[in-house]
Design an enzyme around this catalytic site. Sequence first.
Site, PDB file in Angstrom:
ATOM      1  N   ARG A   1       0.818  -1.234   0.000  1.00  0.00           N
ATOM      2  CA  ARG A   1       0.000   0.000   0.000  1.00  0.00           C
ATOM      3  C   ARG A   1       0.842   1.269   0.000  1.00  0.00           C
ATOM      4  O   ARG A   1       0.454   2.266   0.608  1.00  0.00           O
ATOM      5  CB  ARG A   1      -0.958   0.033   1.191  1.00  0.00           C
ATOM      6  CG  ARG A   1      -2.102  -0.947   1.121  1.00  0.00           C
ATOM      7  CD  ARG A   1      -3.228  -0.391   0.249  1.00  0.00           C
ATOM      8  NE  ARG A   1      -4.298  -1.373   0.115  1.00  0.00           N
ATOM      9  CZ  ARG A   1      -5.395  -1.383   0.853  1.00  0.00           C
ATOM     10  NH1 ARG A   1      -5.560  -0.468   1.764  1.00  0.00           N
ATOM     11  NH2 ARG A   1      -6.310  -2.297   0.662  1.00  0.00           N
TER      12      ARG A   1
ATOM     13  N   ARG B   1      -3.432   6.660   1.048  1.00  0.00           N
ATOM     14  CA  ARG B   1      -3.965   7.847   1.725  1.00  0.00           C
ATOM     15  C   ARG B   1      -3.044   8.501   2.743  1.00  0.00           C
ATOM     16  O   ARG B   1      -3.339   9.595   3.200  1.00  0.00           O
ATOM     17  CB  ARG B   1      -5.298   7.501   2.392  1.00  0.00           C
ATOM     18  CG  ARG B   1      -6.408   7.314   1.389  1.00  0.00           C
ATOM     19  CD  ARG B   1      -7.646   6.757   2.037  1.00  0.00           C
ATOM     20  NE  ARG B   1      -7.397   5.416   2.521  1.00  0.00           N
ATOM     21  CZ  ARG B   1      -8.339   4.588   2.962  1.00  0.00           C
ATOM     22  NH1 ARG B   1      -9.587   4.989   3.006  1.00  0.00           N
ATOM     23  NH2 ARG B   1      -8.036   3.380   3.359  1.00  0.00           N
TER      24      ARG B   1
ATOM     25  N   ARG C   1      -6.446  11.586  -6.134  1.00  0.00           N
ATOM     26  CA  ARG C   1      -7.708  10.865  -5.997  1.00  0.00           C
ATOM     27  C   ARG C   1      -8.891  11.842  -6.097  1.00  0.00           C
ATOM     28  O   ARG C   1      -9.899  11.544  -6.736  1.00  0.00           O
ATOM     29  CB  ARG C   1      -7.734  10.146  -4.656  1.00  0.00           C
ATOM     30  CG  ARG C   1      -8.934   9.282  -4.419  1.00  0.00           C
ATOM     31  CD  ARG C   1      -8.783   8.694  -3.024  1.00  0.00           C
ATOM     32  NE  ARG C   1      -9.836   7.812  -2.621  1.00  0.00           N
ATOM     33  CZ  ARG C   1     -11.043   8.195  -2.246  1.00  0.00           C
ATOM     34  NH1 ARG C   1     -11.362   9.463  -2.282  1.00  0.00           N
ATOM     35  NH2 ARG C   1     -11.931   7.302  -1.861  1.00  0.00           N
TER      36      ARG C   1
ATOM     37  N   ASP D   1      -6.609  -2.536  -7.659  1.00  0.00           N
ATOM     38  CA  ASP D   1      -7.200  -3.190  -6.491  1.00  0.00           C
ATOM     39  C   ASP D   1      -7.416  -4.658  -6.804  1.00  0.00           C
ATOM     40  O   ASP D   1      -7.520  -5.032  -7.968  1.00  0.00           O
ATOM     41  CB  ASP D   1      -8.529  -2.538  -6.115  1.00  0.00           C
ATOM     42  CG  ASP D   1      -8.883  -2.846  -4.662  1.00  0.00           C
ATOM     43  OD1 ASP D   1      -8.337  -2.186  -3.767  1.00  0.00           O
ATOM     44  OD2 ASP D   1      -9.667  -3.787  -4.430  1.00  0.00           O
TER      45      ASP D   1
ATOM     46  N   TYR E   1     -14.979 -11.417  -0.357  1.00  0.00           N
ATOM     47  CA  TYR E   1     -15.679 -10.179  -0.732  1.00  0.00           C
ATOM     48  C   TYR E   1     -16.861 -10.471  -1.659  1.00  0.00           C
ATOM     49  O   TYR E   1     -17.898  -9.823  -1.574  1.00  0.00           O
ATOM     50  CB  TYR E   1     -14.705  -9.210  -1.412  1.00  0.00           C
ATOM     51  CG  TYR E   1     -13.672  -8.668  -0.456  1.00  0.00           C
ATOM     52  CD1 TYR E   1     -13.963  -7.600   0.388  1.00  0.00           C
ATOM     53  CD2 TYR E   1     -12.401  -9.240  -0.361  1.00  0.00           C
ATOM     54  CE1 TYR E   1     -13.018  -7.112   1.288  1.00  0.00           C
ATOM     55  CE2 TYR E   1     -11.460  -8.761   0.539  1.00  0.00           C
ATOM     56  CZ  TYR E   1     -11.771  -7.700   1.354  1.00  0.00           C
ATOM     57  OH  TYR E   1     -10.843  -7.227   2.258  1.00  0.00           O
TER      58      TYR E   1
HETATM   59  O1  CP3 Z   1       0.074  -1.635  -2.498  1.00  0.00           O
HETATM   60  C1  CP3 Z   1      -0.227  -0.687  -3.258  1.00  0.00           C
HETATM   61  O2  CP3 Z   1       0.128   0.501  -3.060  1.00  0.00           O
HETATM   62  C2  CP3 Z   1      -0.978  -1.007  -4.530  1.00  0.00           C
HETATM   63  C3  CP3 Z   1      -2.363  -0.752  -4.537  1.00  0.00           C
HETATM   64  C4  CP3 Z   1      -3.327  -1.653  -3.785  1.00  0.00           C
HETATM   65  C5  CP3 Z   1      -4.573  -1.177  -3.320  1.00  0.00           C
HETATM   66  N1  CP3 Z   1      -5.289  -2.234  -2.858  1.00  0.00           N
HETATM   67  C6  CP3 Z   1      -5.010   0.224  -3.357  1.00  0.00           C
HETATM   68  C7  CP3 Z   1      -6.125   0.649  -2.515  1.00  0.00           C
HETATM   69  C8  CP3 Z   1      -3.273  -3.013  -3.514  1.00  0.00           C
HETATM   70  C9  CP3 Z   1      -2.144  -3.994  -3.731  1.00  0.00           C
HETATM   71  C10 CP3 Z   1      -4.537  -3.362  -2.932  1.00  0.00           C
HETATM   72  C11 CP3 Z   1      -4.892  -4.747  -2.554  1.00  0.00           C
HETATM   73  C12 CP3 Z   1      -6.122  -4.981  -1.798  1.00  0.00           C
HETATM   74  N2  CP3 Z   1      -7.348  -4.400  -1.956  1.00  0.00           N
HETATM   75  C13 CP3 Z   1      -6.254  -5.984  -0.827  1.00  0.00           C
HETATM   76  C14 CP3 Z   1      -5.190  -6.963  -0.453  1.00  0.00           C
HETATM   77  C15 CP3 Z   1      -4.099  -6.334   0.273  1.00  0.00           C
HETATM   78  C16 CP3 Z   1      -4.330  -6.194   1.705  1.00  0.00           C
HETATM   79  O3  CP3 Z   1      -4.388  -5.067   2.186  1.00  0.00           O
HETATM   80  O4  CP3 Z   1      -4.375  -7.270   2.365  1.00  0.00           O
HETATM   81  C17 CP3 Z   1      -7.570  -5.951  -0.339  1.00  0.00           C
HETATM   82  C18 CP3 Z   1      -8.154  -6.825   0.735  1.00  0.00           C
HETATM   83  C19 CP3 Z   1      -8.253  -4.955  -1.083  1.00  0.00           C
HETATM   84  C20 CP3 Z   1      -9.685  -4.595  -0.985  1.00  0.00           C
HETATM   85  C21 CP3 Z   1      -9.846  -3.214  -0.591  1.00  0.00           C
HETATM   86  N3  CP3 Z   1      -9.530  -2.129  -1.387  1.00  0.00           N
HETATM   87  C22 CP3 Z   1     -10.328  -2.733   0.649  1.00  0.00           C
HETATM   88  C23 CP3 Z   1     -10.760  -3.601   1.800  1.00  0.00           C
HETATM   89  C24 CP3 Z   1     -10.294  -1.334   0.567  1.00  0.00           C
HETATM   90  C25 CP3 Z   1     -10.786  -0.348   1.584  1.00  0.00           C
HETATM   91  C26 CP3 Z   1      -9.685  -0.090   2.529  1.00  0.00           C
HETATM   92  C27 CP3 Z   1      -9.958   1.087   3.413  1.00  0.00           C
HETATM   93  O5  CP3 Z   1      -9.106   1.281   4.282  1.00  0.00           O
HETATM   94  O6  CP3 Z   1     -10.949   1.808   3.224  1.00  0.00           O
HETATM   95  C28 CP3 Z   1      -9.761  -0.981  -0.682  1.00  0.00           C
HETATM   96  C29 CP3 Z   1      -9.518   0.394  -1.179  1.00  0.00           C
HETATM   97  C30 CP3 Z   1      -8.131   0.749  -1.548  1.00  0.00           C
HETATM   98  N4  CP3 Z   1      -7.307  -0.022  -2.316  1.00  0.00           N
HETATM   99  C31 CP3 Z   1      -7.469   1.967  -1.216  1.00  0.00           C
HETATM  100  C32 CP3 Z   1      -6.213   1.917  -1.844  1.00  0.00           C
HETATM  101  C33 CP3 Z   1      -5.149   2.973  -1.857  1.00  0.00           C
HETATM  102  C34 CP3 Z   1      -8.055   3.121  -0.418  1.00  0.00           C
HETATM  103  C35 CP3 Z   1      -9.063   3.783  -1.288  1.00  0.00           C
HETATM  104  C36 CP3 Z   1      -9.162   5.252  -1.099  1.00  0.00           C
HETATM  105  O7  CP3 Z   1      -8.364   5.986  -1.728  1.00  0.00           O
HETATM  106  O8  CP3 Z   1     -10.040   5.661  -0.359  1.00  0.00           O
END
Ligand code: CP3
Length: 354
Positions: free
Chosen positions: A27, A31, A40, A77, A154
């Site tokens: 990640r 944010r 964003r 994602d 999911y």
């Molecule tokens: O690592 C990176 O920087 C690459 C980008 C990346 C994102 N999601 C961006 C993201 C990667 C590799 C993911 C993977 C992801 N997405 C996972 C597996 C990794 C982990 O954390 O175990 C999962 C379970 C998801 C599903 C997902 N996407 C969730 C549960 C959420 C909400 C999280 C939250 O805190 O609200 C997301 C959104 C997401 N994916 C964000 C980002 C930067 C935040 C979105 C925003 O900008 O508001």
Amino acid sequence: MSELKNDRFLKALLREPVDVTPVWMMRQAGRYLPEYKATRAKAGSFMDLCMNPELACEVTIQPLERFPLDAAILFSDILTIPDAMGLQLRFAEGEGPIFDKPVRTEADVNNLFVPDPEGELKYVMDAVRTIRRELNGRVPLIGFSGSPWTLATYMVEGSSSKEYSKVKGMLFDRPDLMHKLLDTTAKAVIQYLNAQIAAGAQAVQIFDTWGGILTPRDYKEFSLNYMQQIIDGLTREADGRKVPVILFTKGGGQWLEAMADTGADALGIDWTCDIGKARERVGDRVALQGNMDPTVLYANPDRIREEVGTILESYGQGSGHIFNLGHGIHQHVDPEHAGAFIKAVHELSPKYHV
Ligand code: CP3
């Protein structure tokens, strides 16, 4: 394609000698960075950002402009695949992901299909191609996917979950249906990752974020088994170079031997295992990626540096370690603390590579 200027991440994944321990952060685009929040906002929503290759490229590169990271990870994602299957993904403010059409019935499972990576998911491949062009060989680009089981949580729950009652309900009541869902999803992941590799991804990571909620038997049957199918189906070489595969099961510390048996090149480990003991268990079969507790980044930079030193010492001499956090960086971390973390890895690790 341009020569790689910094390939220590790819070398460490293959346990080849390096000068210092490579480091990136799960990640790393996100944010905690004000510039991410600005892009964003410009894009509209999170999914609009993922679907715009130019902006996805911009946020992928933002953390590299700030820190001397040794790898870039595609900004996207894991939920793009179920969205492309028609489950209608949206991110509600403050609630995380929601599928308007979750998978609950036999008919829902039968309706799933393998999306065309250059069709419904072309925006992801366009992002990979754009990022490779813009990186211009600076560091390698990591592609990724969720594991079939993690995607299933999911797809069936329809959102993030605490109890997993619906997805585990399906697993226990209708294992046949769960296997069918996982089988289609695994086929989709293979095509998706191979398309990312064809588009330019130089390593791939499988995020099994929720494998750790299963019993050991169910982990093997419903998660590891499908990750094995994916590893067996992946392109392992491109442009004359190996394309390493990283397997990350959060909470999977007790299954490292079985994970190493899949033929993955590296295992991601969270902070609940000791990396030195993990290394003893997997020997020289795989590299290890991890594993600082992401909440250490809330501590002061001296404390962060001390923790980095402890983990480096625990892994010990030689290649095969890619430094990372044990899970994604939190949104409220001070970017300067992330910088202190990366600096400490590079400054403290040369003595382990003499
Ligand atoms: O690592 C990176 O920087 C690459 C980008 C990346 C994102 N999601 C961006 C993201 C990667 C590799 C993911 C993977 C992801 N997405 C996972 C597996 C990794 C982990 O954390 O175990 C999962 C379970 C998801 C599903 C997902 N996407 C969730 C549960 C959420 C909400 C999280 C939250 O805190 O609200 C997301 C959104 C997401 N994916 C964000 C980002 C930067 C935040 C979105 C925003 O900008 O508001």
